[in-house]
Design an enzyme around this catalytic site. Structure first.
Site, PDB file in Angstrom:
ATOM      1  N   MET A  34      36.855  37.535  39.826  1.00 16.84           N
ATOM      2  CA  MET A  34      35.776  36.980  40.645  1.00 16.84           C
ATOM      3  C   MET A  34      34.770  38.073  40.983  1.00 16.84           C
ATOM      4  O   MET A  34      33.976  37.922  41.925  1.00 16.84           O
ATOM      5  CB  MET A  34      36.333  36.342  41.917  1.00 16.84           C
ATOM      6  N   HIS A  38      37.250  46.616  41.358  1.00 17.30           N
ATOM      7  CA  HIS A  38      37.769  47.900  41.863  1.00 17.30           C
ATOM      8  C   HIS A  38      38.773  48.456  40.846  1.00 17.30           C
ATOM      9  O   HIS A  38      38.941  47.880  39.753  1.00 17.30           O
ATOM     10  CB  HIS A  38      38.395  47.692  43.238  1.00 17.30           C
ATOM     11  N   HIS A  41      41.160  46.129  39.058  1.00 17.36           N
ATOM     12  CA  HIS A  41      40.583  45.407  37.915  1.00 17.36           C
ATOM     13  C   HIS A  41      40.439  46.339  36.710  1.00 17.36           C
ATOM     14  O   HIS A  41      40.665  45.937  35.560  1.00 17.36           O
ATOM     15  CB  HIS A  41      39.208  44.831  38.264  1.00 17.36           C
ATOM     16  N   GLN A 157      50.056  33.550  42.139  1.00 12.16           N
ATOM     17  CA  GLN A 157      49.045  33.083  41.179  1.00 12.16           C
ATOM     18  C   GLN A 157      49.513  33.273  39.741  1.00 12.16           C
ATOM     19  O   GLN A 157      49.440  32.356  38.919  1.00 12.16           O
ATOM     20  CB  GLN A 157      47.739  33.845  41.409  1.00 12.16           C
ATOM     21  N   VAL A 180      47.781  47.948  41.858  1.00 13.49           N
ATOM     22  CA  VAL A 180      47.203  49.291  42.029  1.00 13.49           C
ATOM     23  C   VAL A 180      46.925  49.465  43.523  1.00 13.49           C
ATOM     24  O   VAL A 180      46.360  48.577  44.167  1.00 13.49           O
ATOM     25  CB  VAL A 180      45.905  49.453  41.211  1.00 13.49           C
ATOM     26  N   SER A 189      41.983  45.383  46.793  1.00 11.33           N
ATOM     27  CA  SER A 189      41.523  44.002  46.857  1.00 11.33           C
ATOM     28  C   SER A 189      40.030  44.009  47.127  1.00 11.33           C
ATOM     29  O   SER A 189      39.541  44.851  47.888  1.00 11.33           O
ATOM     30  CB  SER A 189      42.238  43.280  48.006  1.00 11.33           C
ATOM     31  N   ARG A 191      38.624  41.984  48.917  1.00 16.36           N
ATOM     32  CA  ARG A 191      38.462  41.618  50.334  1.00 16.36           C
ATOM     33  C   ARG A 191      38.650  42.814  51.270  1.00 16.36           C
ATOM     34  O   ARG A 191      38.310  42.707  52.451  1.00 16.36           O
ATOM     35  CB  ARG A 191      39.415  40.490  50.703  1.00 16.36           C
TER      36      ARG A 191
HETATM   37  O1  PAF Z   1      42.534  36.480  40.870  1.00 14.95           O
HETATM   38  C1  PAF Z   1      41.341  36.116  40.832  1.00 14.95           C
HETATM   39  O2  PAF Z   1      40.429  36.920  40.940  1.00 14.95           O
HETATM   40  C2  PAF Z   1      41.019  34.631  40.664  1.00 14.95           C
HETATM   41  O3  PAF Z   1      41.922  33.842  41.350  1.00 14.95           O
HETATM   42  C3  PAF Z   1      40.892  34.218  39.187  1.00 14.95           C
HETATM   43  C4  PAF Z   1      42.219  34.361  38.454  1.00 14.95           C
HETATM   44  C5  PAF Z   1      39.831  35.038  38.509  1.00 14.95           C
HETATM   45  C6  PAF Z   1      40.483  32.738  39.110  1.00 14.95           C
HETATM   46  O4  PAF Z   1      39.262  32.509  39.739  1.00 14.95           O
END
Ligand code: PAF
Length: 282
Positions: A34, A38, A41, A157, A180, A189, A191
């Protein structure tokens, strides 16, 4: 070497890009995000770039997975910086569609992974995992990839997405990448950007509380309830307000009734208005 990542905005363009690569026999990795990226990712992209010839990072703040009182509107958006970060980590393209491109008028179909979506975070975020499963299924169809990479910070998730992929015969392999952390233990995160300096100072208590839970789990006669209690106690006086601390079977995500076999301790807590999640293997 400075690299760039191509920016594609439409389903048609991303499909054509990926078809071109596949036509040359290249393998493709997908990293759904999304944005507001950071180092966590970056670890996903680097892993994908090691294992695949080409990597597409999707950047889409998915309205479907936010509740009406959640942070959709103020979720951080930083596409130019994201593009640089993923290019440096080895991505070939960023796929950043608009909301209308993803959910054109008339959109009505959703993916629901029953049972697992109502547990843990799902109890407090009704509809969240339905939104996640739906967007990820769409991304799997739009970006036909050999592998897709997800972080274990969102442990529930990734478990739900594995279930979905199995149930709906998704040909893309799902790869889990470990959490991480910042040097003080806080899980990375997007957030975390919401935290005030004082809150940021308090935030590592969440990880410490997980460790207290893990320690309690090693004691003779430990039960899931004593582990959850140890987490709760460790958060006393830290400023963090526990939402839940639960033990899951690591493989099935089902609530664990005992501590025999691989277990994952999952927590969510509020620090001011910011909701943080984390988890640890037992
Ligand atoms: O983990 C996330 O950033 C979101 O939930 C994802 C998997 C990109 C789906 O929008």
């Amino acid at each position: 070497v400075s690299r760039t990542a191509a920016l594609v905005r439409t389903r048609k363009a991303v499909r054509a890009l990926v078809a071109g690569w596949r036509g040359k026999g290249l393998t493709v990795g997908l990293v759904p995000t999304m944005g507001a990226l950071h180092a966590g990712h970056a670890a996903l992209v680097e892993r994908a770039a090691r294992e695949c010839d080409r990597v597409v990072v999707s950047v889409f703040v998915n309205p479907l997975q936010f509740g009406p009182d959640e942070d959709y509107g103020r979720y951080p958006r930083a596409l130019p910086a994201d593009r640089k970060l993923v290019a440096a980590a080895g991505a070939s393209a960023v796929y950043a569609p608009s909301v209308d491109e993803m959910y054109p008028q008339g959109f009505r179909t959703h993916v629901e992974v029953e049972g697992l979506s109502e547990l843990y975070c799902g109890r407090y975020r009704p509809g969240h995992f339905r939104g996640v499963a739906t967007i990820v299924m769409k991304l799997f169809n739009q970006v036909p990839a050999d592998r897709a990479y997800f972080g274990e910070k969102d442990f529930q998730q990734v478990g739900i997405l594995e279930r979905m992929a199995e149930d709906l015969d998704v040909p893309t392999a799902i790869v889990r990448v470990p959490i991480v952390r910042e040097s003080d233990g806080l899980a990375m995160s997007s957030r975390n950007a919401y935290l005030s300096p004082a809150e940021r100072g308090a935030a590592p208590a969440l990880r410490k509380a997980l460790e207290a839970g893990a320690q309690a789990a090693r004691k003779r006669g430990a039960r899931p309830s004593t582990v959850s209690f140890a987490v709760k106690r460790a958060l006393n006086g830290t400023g963090l307000k526990l939402q839940y601390a639960s033990l899951a079977d690591s493989a099935t995500l089902e609530p664990a009734r005992d501590l025999r076999g691989p277990r994952r301790l999952l927590v969510a807590a509020y620090l001011g208005k910011t909701r943080l999640i984390d988890n640890i293997p037992l």
